[in-house]
Design a protein around this motif. Sequence first.
Motif, PDB file in Angstrom:
ATOM      1  N   GLU A 222       0.819  -1.219   0.000  1.00  0.00           N
ATOM      2  CA  GLU A 222       0.000   0.000   0.000  1.00  0.00           C
ATOM      3  C   GLU A 222       0.848   1.262   0.000  1.00  0.00           C
ATOM      4  OE1 GLU A 222      -2.513   3.243   1.961  1.00  0.00           O
ATOM      5  OE2 GLU A 222      -0.596   2.346   2.549  1.00  0.00           O
ATOM      6  N   PRO A 223       1.919   1.365   0.800  1.00  0.00           N
ATOM      7  CA  PRO A 223       2.786   2.539   0.679  1.00  0.00           C
ATOM      8  C   PRO A 223       3.405   2.699  -0.711  1.00  0.00           C
ATOM      9  CG  PRO A 223       3.197   1.420   2.761  1.00  0.00           C
ATOM     10  CD  PRO A 223       2.295   0.529   1.962  1.00  0.00           C
ATOM     11  N   LEU A 224       3.733   1.581  -1.363  1.00  0.00           N
ATOM     12  CA  LEU A 224       4.242   1.661  -2.732  1.00  0.00           C
ATOM     13  C   LEU A 224       3.180   2.247  -3.666  1.00  0.00           C
ATOM     14  CD1 LEU A 224       6.207   0.979  -5.076  1.00  0.00           C
ATOM     15  CD2 LEU A 224       5.129  -1.286  -5.146  1.00  0.00           C
ATOM     16  N   LEU A 225       1.954   1.780  -3.559  1.00  0.00           N
ATOM     17  CA  LEU A 225       0.885   2.290  -4.416  1.00  0.00           C
ATOM     18  C   LEU A 225       0.678   3.786  -4.204  1.00  0.00           C
ATOM     19  CD1 LEU A 225      -1.725  -0.590  -3.952  1.00  0.00           C
ATOM     20  CD2 LEU A 225      -0.169  -0.255  -5.882  1.00  0.00           C
ATOM     21  N   ARG A 226       0.759   4.218  -2.969  1.00  0.00           N
ATOM     22  CA  ARG A 226       0.631   5.650  -2.684  1.00  0.00           C
ATOM     23  C   ARG A 226       1.718   6.445  -3.425  1.00  0.00           C
ATOM     24  NH1 ARG A 226      -2.015   7.984   1.771  1.00  0.00           N
ATOM     25  NH2 ARG A 226      -3.674   6.620   2.527  1.00  0.00           N
ATOM     26  N   ARG A 227       2.916   5.953  -3.374  1.00  0.00           N
ATOM     27  CA  ARG A 227       4.004   6.648  -4.072  1.00  0.00           C
ATOM     28  C   ARG A 227       3.726   6.701  -5.571  1.00  0.00           C
ATOM     29  NH1 ARG A 227      10.410   6.627  -3.992  1.00  0.00           N
ATOM     30  NH2 ARG A 227      10.084   6.778  -1.759  1.00  0.00           N
ATOM     31  N   LEU A 228       3.258   5.610  -6.143  1.00  0.00           N
ATOM     32  CA  LEU A 228       3.052   5.551  -7.587  1.00  0.00           C
ATOM     33  C   LEU A 228       1.960   6.500  -8.067  1.00  0.00           C
ATOM     34  CD1 LEU A 228       3.278   1.688  -8.194  1.00  0.00           C
ATOM     35  CD2 LEU A 228       5.044   3.408  -8.643  1.00  0.00           C
ATOM     36  N   ILE A 229       0.897   6.693  -7.268  1.00  0.00           N
ATOM     37  CA  ILE A 229      -0.213   7.533  -7.730  1.00  0.00           C
ATOM     38  C   ILE A 229      -0.135   8.954  -7.189  1.00  0.00           C
ATOM     39  CG2 ILE A 229      -1.716   5.525  -8.009  1.00  0.00           C
ATOM     40  CD1 ILE A 229      -3.223   6.405  -5.476  1.00  0.00           C
ATOM     41  N   GLY A 230       0.922   9.263  -6.421  1.00  0.00           N
ATOM     42  CA  GLY A 230       1.087  10.622  -5.921  1.00  0.00           C
ATOM     43  C   GLY A 230       0.225  10.946  -4.723  1.00  0.00           C
ATOM     44  N   LEU A 231      -0.081   9.943  -3.896  1.00  0.00           N
ATOM     45  CA  LEU A 231      -0.876  10.136  -2.683  1.00  0.00           C
ATOM     46  C   LEU A 231       0.060  10.188  -1.483  1.00  0.00           C
ATOM     47  CD1 LEU A 231      -3.879  10.241  -1.716  1.00  0.00           C
ATOM     48  CD2 LEU A 231      -3.711   7.763  -1.352  1.00  0.00           C
ATOM     49  N   PRO A 232      -0.039  11.201  -0.621  1.00  0.00           N
ATOM     50  CA  PRO A 232       0.873  11.285   0.526  1.00  0.00           C
ATOM     51  C   PRO A 232       0.836  10.042   1.399  1.00  0.00           C
ATOM     52  CG  PRO A 232      -0.337  13.336   0.256  1.00  0.00           C
ATOM     53  CD  PRO A 232      -0.960  12.353  -0.688  1.00  0.00           C
ATOM     54  N   GLN A 233       1.977   9.719   1.986  1.00  0.00           N
ATOM     55  CA  GLN A 233       2.062   8.557   2.873  1.00  0.00           C
ATOM     56  C   GLN A 233       1.326   8.832   4.179  1.00  0.00           C
ATOM     57  OE1 GLN A 233       3.234   5.667   2.050  1.00  0.00           O
ATOM     58  NE2 GLN A 233       4.332   6.181   0.170  1.00  0.00           N
ATOM     59  N   ARG A 234       0.811   7.767   4.772  1.00  0.00           N
ATOM     60  CA  ARG A 234       0.246   7.884   6.113  1.00  0.00           C
ATOM     61  C   ARG A 234       1.391   8.098   7.105  1.00  0.00           C
ATOM     62  NH1 ARG A 234      -5.049   5.533   5.532  1.00  0.00           N
ATOM     63  NH2 ARG A 234      -5.098   3.913   3.923  1.00  0.00           N
ATOM     64  N   THR A 235       1.063   8.598   8.269  1.00  0.00           N
ATOM     65  CA  THR A 235       2.063   8.732   9.322  1.00  0.00           C
ATOM     66  C   THR A 235       2.427   7.339   9.842  1.00  0.00           C
ATOM     67  OG1 THR A 235       0.331   8.997  11.000  1.00  0.00           O
ATOM     68  CG2 THR A 235       1.212  11.003   9.981  1.00  0.00           C
ATOM     69  N   PRO A 236       3.624   7.180  10.413  1.00  0.00           N
ATOM     70  CA  PRO A 236       4.066   5.849  10.853  1.00  0.00           C
ATOM     71  C   PRO A 236       3.094   5.148  11.791  1.00  0.00           C
ATOM     72  CG  PRO A 236       5.910   7.354  10.840  1.00  0.00           C
ATOM     73  CD  PRO A 236       4.699   8.183  10.555  1.00  0.00           C
ATOM     74  N   ASP A 237       2.374   5.889  12.627  1.00  0.00           N
ATOM     75  CA  ASP A 237       1.442   5.244  13.554  1.00  0.00           C
ATOM     76  C   ASP A 237       0.171   4.777  12.855  1.00  0.00           C
ATOM     77  OD1 ASP A 237       0.873   8.071  13.232  1.00  0.00           O
ATOM     78  OD2 ASP A 237      -0.703   7.788  14.730  1.00  0.00           O
ATOM     79  N   GLN A 238      -0.043   5.182  11.603  1.00  0.00           N
ATOM     80  CA  GLN A 238      -1.242   4.814  10.860  1.00  0.00           C
ATOM     81  C   GLN A 238      -1.001   3.678   9.873  1.00  0.00           C
ATOM     82  OE1 GLN A 238      -2.039   8.730   9.186  1.00  0.00           O
ATOM     83  NE2 GLN A 238      -3.703   9.051  10.645  1.00  0.00           N
ATOM     84  N   ARG A 239       0.189   3.118   9.850  1.00  0.00           N
ATOM     85  CA  ARG A 239       0.504   2.048   8.898  1.00  0.00           C
ATOM     86  C   ARG A 239       1.464   1.055   9.532  1.00  0.00           C
ATOM     87  NH1 ARG A 239       5.623   3.905   6.961  1.00  0.00           N
ATOM     88  NH2 ARG A 239       5.838   6.179   7.081  1.00  0.00           N
ATOM     89  N   ASP A 240       1.497  -0.130   8.968  1.00  0.00           N
ATOM     90  CA  ASP A 240       2.425  -1.166   9.421  1.00  0.00           C
ATOM     91  C   ASP A 240       3.554  -1.393   8.431  1.00  0.00           C
ATOM     92  OD1 ASP A 240       1.084  -1.724  11.817  1.00  0.00           O
ATOM     93  OD2 ASP A 240      -0.310  -3.083  10.806  1.00  0.00           O
ATOM     94  N   GLY A 241       3.442  -0.846   7.229  1.00  0.00           N
ATOM     95  CA  GLY A 241       4.439  -1.072   6.195  1.00  0.00           C
ATOM     96  C   GLY A 241       5.140   0.199   5.783  1.00  0.00           C
ATOM     97  N   SER A 242       6.060   0.058   4.818  1.00  0.00           N
ATOM     98  CA  SER A 242       6.851   1.180   4.314  1.00  0.00           C
ATOM     99  C   SER A 242       7.244   0.878   2.878  1.00  0.00           C
ATOM    100  CB  SER A 242       8.104   1.372   5.170  1.00  0.00           C
ATOM    101  OG  SER A 242       9.028   2.220   4.531  1.00  0.00           O
ATOM    102  N   ASP A 243       7.439   1.944   2.087  1.00  0.00           N
ATOM    103  CA  ASP A 243       7.892   1.735   0.714  1.00  0.00           C
ATOM    104  C   ASP A 243       9.413   1.682   0.612  1.00  0.00           C
ATOM    105  OD1 ASP A 243       8.477   4.379   1.211  1.00  0.00           O
ATOM    106  OD2 ASP A 243       7.570   5.168  -0.614  1.00  0.00           O
ATOM    107  N   ALA A 244      10.114   1.678   1.756  1.00  0.00           N
ATOM    108  CA  ALA A 244      11.579   1.704   1.741  1.00  0.00           C
ATOM    109  C   ALA A 244      12.168   0.492   1.039  1.00  0.00           C
ATOM    110  CB  ALA A 244      12.118   1.798   3.168  1.00  0.00           C
ATOM    111  N   VAL A 245      11.507  -0.661   1.114  1.00  0.00           N
ATOM    112  CA  VAL A 245      12.040  -1.877   0.508  1.00  0.00           C
ATOM    113  C   VAL A 245      12.181  -1.732  -1.009  1.00  0.00           C
ATOM    114  CG1 VAL A 245       9.797  -3.004   0.186  1.00  0.00           C
ATOM    115  CG2 VAL A 245      11.829  -4.404   0.479  1.00  0.00           C
ATOM    116  N   PHE A 246      11.433  -0.798  -1.615  1.00  0.00           N
ATOM    117  CA  PHE A 246      11.431  -0.643  -3.071  1.00  0.00           C
ATOM    118  C   PHE A 246      12.426   0.412  -3.562  1.00  0.00           C
ATOM    119  CE2 PHE A 246       7.126  -1.794  -1.658  1.00  0.00           C
ATOM    120  CZ  PHE A 246       7.013  -3.041  -2.258  1.00  0.00           C
ATOM    121  N   ALA A 247      13.181   1.019  -2.646  1.00  0.00           N
ATOM    122  CA  ALA A 247      14.041   2.139  -3.034  1.00  0.00           C
ATOM    123  C   ALA A 247      15.024   1.759  -4.146  1.00  0.00           C
ATOM    124  CB  ALA A 247      14.812   2.650  -1.807  1.00  0.00           C
ATOM    125  N   SER A 248      15.539   0.540  -4.117  1.00  0.00           N
ATOM    126  CA  SER A 248      16.558   0.147  -5.078  1.00  0.00           C
ATOM    127  C   SER A 248      16.002  -0.187  -6.461  1.00  0.00           C
ATOM    128  CB  SER A 248      17.344  -1.061  -4.547  1.00  0.00           C
ATOM    129  OG  SER A 248      16.488  -2.194  -4.457  1.00  0.00           O
TER     130      SER A 248
END
Length: 412
Positions: A381-407
């Motif tokens: 879900e964080p990856l999808l947000r990045r792809l469509i230009g939707l701001p990320q949720r705050t860390p307390d509102q999510r369990d995941g991160s798009d950091a794994v896709f940085a590379s």
Amino acid sequence: MMQLFLFRTAARVWLASLAAVALLSAPVMAAPRRAPLPTILISIDGFRPDYLSPALTPNLWALAHSGTQGTMRPAFPSITFPNHWTLVTGLRPDRHGVINGAMADPAHPGAIFGKGSEEPFWWEGAEPIWAAAERAGIRTGTMFWPGSSVAIHGQRPANWQAYHADMPNMARAETVLDWMRRPASIRPRLVTLYFGDVDVAGHRHGPQSAQVRDAITSVDAAIGHLRAGLRAMGRSANLVVVSDHGMAPVDPARVVWAKDYLNPADYRLVSYGGIYFFNNVPGHEAALAQQVARFPAFIHCWPKGDLPKRFHYGRNPRVPDWLCLPEPGARIMDGTPAHPNDGGDHGYDPDSPDMRALFIATGPAFRRGGHLPVFDNVDVEPLLRRLIGLPQRTPDQRDGSDAVFASVLMRR
């Protein structure tokens, strides 16, 4: 002559200096930012990553090798509805509230959740990405997805259809292509597309059956049709292909029946199979605990408060009193199931290789030839947000991160 040459050279230097000063003093005009390309999220229910091959899945194979691929660890329990809701909310089931494919809710006595449940209270523990996108002015469309026909706090996708299991795969893909042919003002920027055939065949006949291969071929062809249609209309898009969980072959020698271990007077069944949920009958707790201990060693049972921490599960009030988790391939059966001799099942420990889920991402946002380590599906879900230009949720509102896709993401 030499004086004329020096004069002309000095003049050119002086004019160049003036031009440089003018450029430095002029207001800086930012390049117009292009709107993000459409993103299409495709789920193939029950698709094991090792189903992928150039012979069986030529279209998926081509997508994987034109972009990024990897495998995902599903959320616990490795069941369809909880994991589909995790994929679009970025939360684990214990937080978003869709904790199983069958459940009750103490806040709604007598209500039972099943595949056709569309009462909003079941789903409103978390906001799916299409609801957040619509509120932000990003148009969405869902060609089937668990929960997508429910008005979440009054919000639905701009384009959606009630689920019909018998709708052909090609028709599903063609519906998405119709949306992509629309003018930009009414074209969805985020689309979901769901295929269920592979899971159904895997349950009935086992993951290595001819029926599963036929189902895979049908889904792969539909994805090929989608890909060809996008190319024919010159429409660039990012495609993210996932599954919710894998599928394990059932070992008939390790299928047990609850009636051989538990007294029906002492418990209330919630669901059975690759994971077994049940509740205490008030006043019978001690007797039930003694009976649970009689299950074979390949079945592991816990009261809801004692589950392993790595499951991130057991605090939600919808989680039943007891959970028994067979090892992959074993099952606990109860009642009079319609298909007692299924050849495959899921719901098992998410760390089991048989439960691993597919991940493929391709399109202008992704590097070619990217490979990812095993990651949790809460990161989608964080990856999808990045792809469509939707701001990320705050860390307390999510369990995941798009950091794994940085590379594997292209820099914008």
